[in-house]
Write an enzyme that holds these catalytic residues in place. Structure first.
Site, PDB file in Angstrom:
ATOM      1  N   LYS A   3      17.204  47.543  41.542  1.00 32.31           N
ATOM      2  CA  LYS A   3      18.615  47.904  41.789  1.00 32.31           C
ATOM      3  C   LYS A   3      19.477  47.359  40.662  1.00 32.31           C
ATOM      4  O   LYS A   3      19.469  46.156  40.393  1.00 32.31           O
ATOM      5  CB  LYS A   3      19.080  47.329  43.131  1.00 32.31           C
ATOM      6  N   ASP A   5      29.431  50.350  51.262  1.00 33.49           N
ATOM      7  CA  ASP A   5      28.984  49.088  50.667  1.00 33.49           C
ATOM      8  C   ASP A   5      27.466  48.912  50.797  1.00 33.49           C
ATOM      9  O   ASP A   5      26.896  48.009  50.193  1.00 33.49           O
ATOM     10  CB  ASP A   5      29.727  47.920  51.335  1.00 33.49           C
ATOM     11  N   ASP A  51      29.701  45.817  42.213  1.00 29.94           N
ATOM     12  CA  ASP A  51      29.762  46.337  43.583  1.00 29.94           C
ATOM     13  C   ASP A  51      31.078  45.914  44.242  1.00 29.94           C
ATOM     14  O   ASP A  51      31.204  44.794  44.726  1.00 29.94           O
ATOM     15  CB  ASP A  51      28.563  45.796  44.380  1.00 29.94           C
ATOM     16  N   GLU A  90      25.187  50.433  49.334  1.00 34.12           N
ATOM     17  CA  GLU A  90      24.925  51.387  48.253  1.00 34.12           C
ATOM     18  C   GLU A  90      23.585  51.150  47.571  1.00 34.12           C
ATOM     19  O   GLU A  90      23.011  52.064  46.997  1.00 34.12           O
ATOM     20  CB  GLU A  90      26.064  51.327  47.223  1.00 34.12           C
ATOM     21  N   ARG A 139      20.608  50.560  48.761  1.00 35.46           N
ATOM     22  CA  ARG A 139      19.515  51.327  49.366  1.00 35.46           C
ATOM     23  C   ARG A 139      19.606  52.801  48.976  1.00 35.46           C
ATOM     24  O   ARG A 139      18.593  53.482  48.888  1.00 35.46           O
ATOM     25  CB  ARG A 139      19.531  51.122  50.882  1.00 35.46           C
ATOM     26  N   ASP A 168      24.970  42.111  40.857  1.00 35.75           N
ATOM     27  CA  ASP A 168      24.308  43.082  41.732  1.00 35.75           C
ATOM     28  C   ASP A 168      23.323  43.987  40.974  1.00 35.75           C
ATOM     29  O   ASP A 168      22.780  44.927  41.539  1.00 35.75           O
ATOM     30  CB  ASP A 168      25.376  43.923  42.448  1.00 35.75           C
ATOM     31  N   LYS A 187      35.010  45.372  49.713  1.00 37.54           N
ATOM     32  CA  LYS A 187      34.719  43.962  49.971  1.00 37.54           C
ATOM     33  C   LYS A 187      36.006  43.136  49.903  1.00 37.54           C
ATOM     34  O   LYS A 187      36.942  43.515  49.209  1.00 37.54           O
ATOM     35  CB  LYS A 187      33.745  43.426  48.908  1.00 37.54           C
TER      36      LYS A 187
HETATM   37  N1  BES Z   1      25.261  43.807  46.858  1.00 34.53           N
HETATM   38  C1  BES Z   1      25.448  43.625  48.249  1.00 34.53           C
HETATM   39  C2  BES Z   1      24.584  42.513  48.840  1.00 34.53           C
HETATM   40  C3  BES Z   1      24.859  41.115  48.369  1.00 34.53           C
HETATM   41  C4  BES Z   1      25.576  40.258  49.152  1.00 34.53           C
HETATM   42  C5  BES Z   1      24.336  40.656  47.189  1.00 34.53           C
HETATM   43  C6  BES Z   1      25.788  38.965  48.741  1.00 34.53           C
HETATM   44  C7  BES Z   1      24.559  39.363  46.773  1.00 34.53           C
HETATM   45  C8  BES Z   1      25.269  38.509  47.555  1.00 34.53           C
HETATM   46  C9  BES Z   1      25.107  44.915  48.977  1.00 34.53           C
HETATM   47  O1  BES Z   1      25.345  46.079  48.275  1.00 34.53           O
HETATM   48  C10 BES Z   1      25.956  44.959  50.189  1.00 34.53           C
HETATM   49  O2  BES Z   1      27.134  45.027  50.047  1.00 34.53           O
HETATM   50  N2  BES Z   1      25.342  44.898  51.347  1.00 34.53           N
HETATM   51  C11 BES Z   1      26.053  44.930  52.575  1.00 34.53           C
HETATM   52  C12 BES Z   1      25.308  45.833  53.533  1.00 34.53           C
HETATM   53  C13 BES Z   1      26.062  46.121  54.785  1.00 34.53           C
HETATM   54  C14 BES Z   1      27.268  46.970  54.485  1.00 34.53           C
HETATM   55  C15 BES Z   1      25.137  46.834  55.735  1.00 34.53           C
HETATM   56  C16 BES Z   1      26.124  43.507  53.115  1.00 34.53           C
HETATM   57  O3  BES Z   1      25.150  42.765  52.993  1.00 34.53           O
HETATM   58  O4  BES Z   1      27.190  43.138  53.594  1.00 34.53           O
HETATM   59 ZN    ZN Z   2      25.321  45.945  46.239  1.00 30.16          ZN
HETATM   60 MN    MN Z   3      27.343  46.741  48.501  1.00 30.16          MN
END
Ligand code: BES
Ligand code: ZN
Ligand code: MN
Length: 496
Positions: free
Chosen positions: A265, A347, A270, A349, A351, A288, A277
């Site tokens: 990825k 968010d 992000d 994204e 996956r 990210d 966020k």
């Molecule tokens: N890039 C984030 C995950 C992340 C969180 C990486 C903290 C590093 C530190 C990912 O794209 C994301 O935002 N995931 C969401 C998923 C949710 C919306 C189901 C998350 O973990 O909040």
């Molecule tokens: Zn992300």
């Molecule tokens: Mn995200």
């Protein structure tokens, strides 16, 4: 930084500092240290008696002008309990000693290998640890801490007979340590200095230099391939997406060996998209792209270590932005595989882009898949920043990775992905939805989504959201990007 073997006896060596580790036990002054102690008129045992030296993990004792040695300093580093001694301890002790000495403006030092350490593996571990410890995240500082970097490490204790094994270990360790630092450099880059386009240029330059086959897909080619999931994320901002493909082909391809697909990825920033966020801490979302960065480090290393397996690396890269054209919660997207996805949260994204990366890696001929991604905050809740999360659809394949993670000294922990979790992502409008329906298990939900695109192909998913970044420095490593998963994956590829 130079790292070389020194076959002369430690007592002969004029060095800025001689480093030795010692164990926490009733008499920590053993073997060569006992000899050194006698040369120094019993100073070491005196320090033990006085309670100043105990061998506790990462206890430092710096002795200036030690009697009986030509070294200007003797640095004793506690290595903890003898029974718990392993490669991970060697890494901590070596790295921490290097950073301790460099903070004191030492430029060259010598590390004493104790009798049982004089192996190829030990030399490799020391080289990796030293190179990783010497790295600073200060590229954009005008006042560079790195001006204090160590320029030479001598590994002492190898005899003429053990020299070739030691040198082989040092060379391998250098390649791996430098690959990990290459990844850390990329991951540390802020998003204005590392867009998908720039990342692709850097990947291409690295691939050319390392003699790998490289293909960069631009937005047109990505559209031609119908990578609808990747494009849905990229449409939110003006920076065009890229897909990097780097291929390593061994000299003699053995037909019974797997073709490994590495998918990383690489979201260069992000924001969360329309499901935006919070501002607090958002700056960290420049990391990210750590999954893609890790895969590039792995490819760089294997180009010179030359494993027996063919490796196809696919890195989908985009920003996740909030422009007027950004996708909206509820949008239906069609992935490259043909599956329809209901995007309930923009968010989630990572996956989405991995879905198309995996479909493409399979189309290119991968028989086994490994993805690495900073995928979920939920993995940080589950495992903190200590272990990376491992999810696998084929236990034998997963066990091989877990064994490599132990050998490489990177902590990873297997998480479940049984079919009972499948219903979390069952779609109500499309085939699947990109978030779970409010039942917890966020890291597993992310893995289950990716799994939908792997079919019957054995697959491992590494969620490195917790381990890819150190907020604070460790005694053995600078703060910032860690380069997590690079060593484990190199070790695993070399194991075939
Ligand atoms: N890039 C984030 C995950 C992340 C969180 C990486 C903290 C590093 C530190 C990912 O794209 C994301 O935002 N995931 C969401 C998923 C949710 C919306 C189901 C998350 O973990 O909040
Ligand atoms: Zn992300
Ligand atoms: Mn995200």
């Amino acid at each position: 930084m130079q790292i070389t073997l020194e076959t002369r006896n430690y007592s002969e060596i004029e060095t800025e500092a001689l480093v030795s580790y010692l164990f926490e036990e009733s008499d920590p002054v053993q073997g060569q240290l006992d000899e050194i102690d006698r040369g120094a008129g019993g100073l070491l045992r005196k320090l033990v008696k006085g309670g100043e030296v105990s061998g506790k993990m990462l206890e430092f004792t710096l002795i200036h002008s030690p009697q009986g040695l030509k070294a200007a300093r003797l640095l004793l580093v506690g290595a903890g309990k003898r029974e718990q001694f392993n490669g991970a301890v060697v890494r901590k002790v070596t790295g921490a000693a290097l950073r301790y000495l460099k903070a004191r403006s030492v430029k060259k030092f010598s590390i004493l290998a104790l009798e049982k350490d004089r192996t190829e593996e030990f030399a490799q571990t020391v080289a990796e640890a030293a190179i990783i410890a010497n790295f600073e995240s200060d590229k954009y500082k005008t006042d560079k801490k790195n001006d204090k970097s160590i320029d030479t490490v001598f590994l002492v204790g190898y005899s003429d007979a053990g020299k070739s094994a030691g040198e082989k270990g040092l060379a391998t360790g250098r390649t791996i340590g430098e690959a990990q630092n290459f990844t850390r450099d990329l991951v540390n880059e802020p998003a204005n200095k590392l867009t998908p386009k720039i990342l692709a240029e850097k990947a291409a330059a690295m691939g050319r230099e390392a003699d790998l086959a490289v293909e960069i897909l631009d937005e047109q080619k990505i559209a031609d391939l119908k990578m609808g999931a990747l494009l849905s994320v990229a449409q939110g901002g003006p920076e065009p997406p890229r897909v990097m493909v780097l291929t390593y082909v061994p000299a003699n391809v053995k037909p019974d060996l797997p073709v490994i697909g590495l998918i990383g990825k690489a979201v260069t920033f992000d924001t969360g998209g329309i499901s935006i966020k919070p501002a607090d801490g958002m700056e960290k979302m420049k990391y990210d792209m750590a999954g893609g960065g890790a895969m590039l480090g792995v490819m760089r290393a294997i180009a010179s270590l030359k494993p027996n397996v063919k490796v196809i690396c696919v890195i989908p890269s985009t920003e996740n932005m909030v422009g007027g054209k950004a996708q909206k919660p509820g949008d239906i997207q069609t992935a490259m595989s043909g599956k329809t996805i209901e995007v309930l949260n923009t968010d989630a994204e990572g996956r989405l882009i991995l879905a198309d990366g995996i479909t493409f890696a399979k189309q290119l001929g991968a028989t086994h898949l490994i993805d690495a991604a900073t995928l979920t905050g939920a993995i940080v809740v589950a495992l903190s920043n200590v272990n990376a999360g491992v999810f696998g659809s084929d236990q034998a394949f997963t066990d091989r990775l877990l064994a490599s993670s132990k050998a490489a000294g990177e902590k990873m922990w297997q998480m479940p992905i049984d079919d009972d979790y499948r219903e979390f992502i069952k779609g109500s409008v499309g085939d699947i939805q990109n978030i779970g329906s409010g039942k917890g298990g966020g890291a597993i939900t992310g893995a289950m989504f990716i799994k939908e695109f792997t079919g019957d192909t054995p697959w491992i998913h590494l969620d490195i959201a917790g381990t890819a970044w150190n907020d604070d420095q460790k005694p053995w490593m600078a703060k910032g990007a860690t380069g997590t998963a690079v060593r484990t994956l190199i070790h695993m590829l070399m194991s075939y």
